[in-house]
Design a protein around this motif. Structure first.
Motif, PDB file in Angstrom:
ATOM      1  N   LEU A 211      -6.179  37.218 123.017  1.00 10.74           N
ATOM      2  CA  LEU A 211      -6.311  37.338 121.413  1.00 10.74           C
ATOM      3  C   LEU A 211      -7.374  38.587 121.278  1.00 10.74           C
TER       4      LEU A 211
ATOM      5  N   ASP B 227      -8.964  42.103 118.630  1.00 13.50           N
ATOM      6  CA  ASP B 227      -9.916  42.199 117.375  1.00 13.50           C
ATOM      7  C   ASP B 227      -9.061  42.970 116.411  1.00 13.50           C
TER       8      ASP B 227
ATOM      9  N   SER C   1      -5.474  41.751 115.075  1.00 13.67           N
ATOM     10  CA  SER C   1      -4.875  40.721 116.068  1.00 13.67           C
ATOM     11  C   SER C   1      -4.520  39.611 115.518  1.00 13.67           C
ATOM     12  N   ALA C   2      -5.518  38.887 114.760  1.00 10.20           N
ATOM     13  CA  ALA C   2      -5.236  37.487 114.057  1.00 10.20           C
ATOM     14  C   ALA C   2      -3.953  37.363 113.498  1.00 10.20           C
TER      15      ALA C   2
ATOM     16  N   ARG D  22      -1.032  37.915 115.178  1.00  5.58           N
ATOM     17  CA  ARG D  22      -0.643  36.681 116.110  1.00  5.58           C
ATOM     18  C   ARG D  22       0.169  35.501 115.092  1.00  5.58           C
TER      19      ARG D  22
ATOM     20  N   THR E 215      -4.437  30.059 124.892  1.00  6.38           N
ATOM     21  CA  THR E 215      -5.054  31.408 124.206  1.00  6.38           C
ATOM     22  C   THR E 215      -6.344  31.609 124.778  1.00  6.38           C
TER      23      THR E 215
ATOM     24  N   ASP F 186      -9.684  33.925 124.498  1.00  8.80           N
ATOM     25  CA  ASP F 186     -10.076  34.667 123.432  1.00  8.80           C
ATOM     26  C   ASP F 186     -10.964  35.900 124.061  1.00  8.80           C
TER      27      ASP F 186
ATOM     28  N   THR G 223     -11.581  38.418 121.904  1.00 12.31           N
ATOM     29  CA  THR G 223     -12.172  39.265 120.742  1.00 12.31           C
ATOM     30  C   THR G 223     -13.577  39.654 121.544  1.00 12.31           C
TER      31      THR G 223
ATOM     32  N   ASN H 183     -16.344  37.350 121.306  1.00  7.70           N
ATOM     33  CA  ASN H 183     -16.295  36.296 122.389  1.00  7.70           C
ATOM     34  C   ASN H 183     -16.893  36.984 123.776  1.00  7.70           C
TER      35      ASN H 183
ATOM     36  N   LEU I 259     -14.133  35.311 131.011  1.00  6.66           N
ATOM     37  CA  LEU I 259     -12.772  35.589 130.117  1.00  6.66           C
ATOM     38  C   LEU I 259     -11.850  36.519 130.928  1.00  6.66           C
TER      39      LEU I 259
ATOM     40  N   THR J 207      -7.136  45.105 121.527  1.00  2.17           N
ATOM     41  CA  THR J 207      -8.643  44.752 121.492  1.00  2.17           C
ATOM     42  C   THR J 207      -9.419  46.071 121.399  1.00  2.17           C
TER      43      THR J 207
END
Ligand code: ATP
Length: 346
Positions: free
Chosen positions: A12, A14, A17-18, A21, A39, A41, A43, A46, A54, A73
């Motif tokens: 995931l 920025d 993206s959401a 998705r 998933t 994250d 972002t 995060n 991550l 991203t």
């Protein structure tokens, strides 16, 4: 319940993206197979709290599933793409470029290419150095194993449709480096049983550029070293009228030249100016997802998705960036509405 279930790592990002998705998930739910997303994250929100764990989680998950779908991203402290490339040891990029209906272009002919680019070495790994103050030089590296990985992958792509495969370089001038590349492609061609069903030819890269524009129908899969692939991908993007509507696959390989990990993503960035406004065009990420479907061995779903998407674009059912009136999910629903017929026909 579907019999077939696939796990897909998704990374995931920025901006839009959401939204894109959500589009992918809606399409995945409409396919006959079941897709389960793990998933991670990535972002910036995060990543700010500690990025390294991550990335490790992302690599761990993609190594387990064998595949990842990455959303755009933002590059702030680090470029997530560069970090992932290094950690996953991506060495080859597969960039399909085909004419997209409804997209204005100066190029009247149709193209349908799979560009397979060796993404390491060449002159790009060495910024060069001064020789005194009168000249500068850089080292150009062509790595035998990476050429073999790329060639085996390129032949496997050509084998899907028994297509033409052109390997292209300046082998008459860069006799040692480009010569090594071409000789490895020849070795792989001889070694692979299905090579006989594929027409492989060597072409000088400068001539290929001209011929591609004059007779694009003579080209399907093109295998090239790093710099050539960089130029060719953008040229092809220009021919179809867009650098942002494409998708690509980054690949890493095991010692037997099998794909260890494939990460799929859209060519465009995070588009922060339109984020959260339901204006994002999901075309590129859906093309990336279609490539993923082909890669895991679901060509029927892959083709149905691509055809449904192209039907929408051809009919002018699209988002504002392409002159249409639809929002992200309206276009997604239009694609889903066409899926059933294409799945039946496939
Ligand atoms: P980044 O810094 O992440 O690369 P950017 O905005 O500088 O972001 P792009 O995301 O490639 O670069 O966007 C360039 C332009 O194209 C922007 O105006 C953006 O809104 C638009 N754009 C990019 N992707 C899409 C998309 N999927 N749908 C609609 N417009 C898009």
């Amino acid at each position: 319940m579907s019999e077939k279930q696939y796990e897909v790592t998704e990374l995931l990002g920025d901006g839009i993206s959401a939204e894109i998705r959500t589009s992918v998930h809606a399409v995945a739910d409409a396919l006959p197979e079941e897709y389960v997303f793990d998933t991670i994250d990535l972002t910036y929100e995060n990543r700010k709290k500690g990025a390294r764990p991550l990335y490790d989680k992302a690599i761990e998950s993609m190594t387990r599933t064998g595949r990842g779908l990455k959303y755009p991203t933002e590059t702030v402290e680090e470029s997530p793409n560069a970090v992932l490339r290094k950690l996953a040891k991506f060495s080859v990029i597969h960039r399909p470029v085909s004419t997209i209906p409804g997209v204005a272009t100066n190029f009247a002919k149709k193209i349908d290419l799979d560009i397979i680019r060796i993404a390491t070495g060449g002159t790009y790994d060495d910024p060069g150095q001064m020789i005194g103050d009168y000249a500068a030089a850089s080292l150009r590296v062509v790595d035998r194993q990476t050429c073999e990985h790329a060639a085996r992958y390129a032949f496997s792509i050509a084998a899907r449709d028994r297509k033409l495969l052109a390997s292209s370089s300046k082998y008459t001038i860069q006799r040692v480096t480009d010569g090594l590349f071409e000789s490895i492609v020849d070795e792989v061609a001889k070694d692979i049983q299905f090579a006989g069903q594929i027409t492989h030819r060597r072409e000088l890269f400068d001539a290929l550029l001209a011929k591609l524009i004059m007779r694009p129908e003579d080209y399907n899969v093109i295998l090239v070293l790093n710099e050539y692939g960089d130029f060719l991908s953008d040229l092809a993007g220009g021919l179809i009228g867009s650098l942002g509507l494409g998708a690509s696959v980054s690949l890493s390989f095991d010692e037997k030249s099998r794909v260890r990990l494939a990460m799929f993503d859209a060519a465009h960035g995070t588009a922060p100016d339109i984020a959260g406004k339901s204006m994002a065009n999901p075309t590129a990420i859906l093309l990336a997802f279609s490539l993923l479907l082909a890669h895991i061995g679901e060509p029927r779903s892959a083709d149905a998705l691509k055809k449904s998407l192209f039907d929408c674009l051809e009919a002018g059912e699209t988002t504002g960036d392409l002159g249409g009136k639809l929002g992200t999910m309206e276009l997604t629903q239009a694609v889903i509405g066409r899926l059933k017929n294409h799945l039946k026909a496939g």
